[in-house]
Scaffold this motif. Sequence first.
Motif, PDB file in Angstrom:
ATOM      1  N   CYS A 106      32.152  16.054   3.033  1.00  0.00           N
ATOM      2  CA  CYS A 106      32.436  14.804   3.751  1.00  0.00           C
ATOM      3  C   CYS A 106      31.483  13.682   3.359  1.00  0.00           C
ATOM      4  CB  CYS A 106      32.365  15.036   5.254  1.00  0.00           C
ATOM      5  SG  CYS A 106      33.113  16.586   5.799  1.00  0.00           S
ATOM      6  N   CYS A 109      31.970  10.479   1.021  1.00  0.00           N
ATOM      7  CA  CYS A 109      32.578   9.252   1.562  1.00  0.00           C
ATOM      8  C   CYS A 109      31.867   8.800   2.843  1.00  0.00           C
ATOM      9  CB  CYS A 109      34.043   9.471   1.887  1.00  0.00           C
ATOM     10  SG  CYS A 109      35.034   9.775   0.427  1.00  0.00           S
ATOM     11  N   HIS A 110      31.658   9.761   3.762  1.00  0.00           N
ATOM     12  CA  HIS A 110      31.160   9.378   5.096  1.00  0.00           C
ATOM     13  C   HIS A 110      29.642   9.245   5.120  1.00  0.00           C
ATOM     14  CE1 HIS A 110      34.874   9.673   7.509  1.00  0.00           C
ATOM     15  NE2 HIS A 110      35.237  10.581   6.615  1.00  0.00           N
ATOM     16  N   ARG A 135      35.563   5.652  18.768  1.00  0.00           N
ATOM     17  CA  ARG A 135      36.844   6.231  18.391  1.00  0.00           C
ATOM     18  C   ARG A 135      36.720   7.730  18.099  1.00  0.00           C
ATOM     19  NH1 ARG A 135      41.877   5.831  16.731  1.00  0.00           N
ATOM     20  NH2 ARG A 135      42.499   7.214  15.033  1.00  0.00           N
ATOM     21  N   ARG A 153      45.723   8.649   7.055  1.00  0.00           N
ATOM     22  CA  ARG A 153      45.840   7.397   6.280  1.00  0.00           C
ATOM     23  C   ARG A 153      45.160   7.515   4.910  1.00  0.00           C
ATOM     24  NH1 ARG A 153      44.942   6.216  11.663  1.00  0.00           N
ATOM     25  NH2 ARG A 153      42.732   6.013  11.245  1.00  0.00           N
ATOM     26  N   MET A 155      42.395   8.929   4.072  1.00  0.00           N
ATOM     27  CA  MET A 155      41.577  10.127   3.837  1.00  0.00           C
ATOM     28  C   MET A 155      42.449  11.307   3.419  1.00  0.00           C
ATOM     29  SD  MET A 155      39.052  12.141   6.412  1.00  0.00           S
ATOM     30  CE  MET A 155      39.088  13.928   6.296  1.00  0.00           C
ATOM     31  N   TYR A 158      41.743  18.274   3.412  1.00  0.00           N
ATOM     32  CA  TYR A 158      40.769  19.215   2.842  1.00  0.00           C
ATOM     33  C   TYR A 158      41.073  20.659   3.204  1.00  0.00           C
ATOM     34  CZ  TYR A 158      38.257  15.434   0.872  1.00  0.00           C
ATOM     35  OH  TYR A 158      37.957  14.362   0.088  1.00  0.00           O
TER      36      TYR A 158
END
Length: 203
Positions: A106, A109-110, A135, A153, A155, A158
């Motif tokens: 993760c 990206c995160h 959120r 969307r 993402m 996995y």
Amino acid sequence: MRPAAFLLFALALAGCRGNKSEEPPVHVFGDMDWQPKYQWGEASPFFEDGRAMRPIVDGTVPVGHLDEDDAYYRGKDAKGEFIGRAPLEVDEKVVRRGQERFNIYCAPCHDMSGSGRGMVVQRGFPPPVELSSDRVRTMPDGQIFDTISHGVRNMPSYRKQIPVADRWAIVTWVRVLGKSQHASIDDVPADKRSAIEPEGDAQ
Ligand code: HEC
């Protein structure tokens, strides 16, 4: 056998090995090489659809993969709603496993803190939502599990890379990240506070 004949025989044998040749190789046991069988994905005129492989009968389940437990395998209850809490016993081992897997799958990206400025994003990928945002913090655990399994969307999914148990472990780490950005000093046991307070911070 006379020595000269033996030498010739030995040379002839050696000639079969290691040398490049345009000729097809010698097939000692031809029936092993040419069998009347179909390989994976081959065409066959025998069936109407022209495929040698037969489609799997509807409802076929691979042995050991019934995966009946909706909560565990899909993050949903019997009504199809996301479950609030991960359906496993959470201890430090699970959380640490989640941290390790998160940092592999993760963080690109995160990023490791979940703020969404990972290396892939720095190179132009659409920035994801902060994992410590309201959120995500108010999302049921099942929805985070579902996000990992199917993507959302921009993402990607996995589920092929991350087994179910590790997905849940990652969910617990996403919870840690959420908490980490909203924790107060009261969350830290009194005897550990001095270890995290910055030195010389008088306020
Ligand atoms: C290739 C980049 C990428 C990777 C890797 C990635 N994500 Fe995401 N993630 C995104 C993007 C982009 C979004 C925002 C999606 C959107 O709103 O279009 C997102 C959104 C999310 C959300 C919020 C979903 C929502 O409904 O708003 C969660 C939770 C999440 N990711 C968790 C994870 C976890 C856990 C992993 C590791 C298993 C992971 N992501 C791996 C790019 C990535």
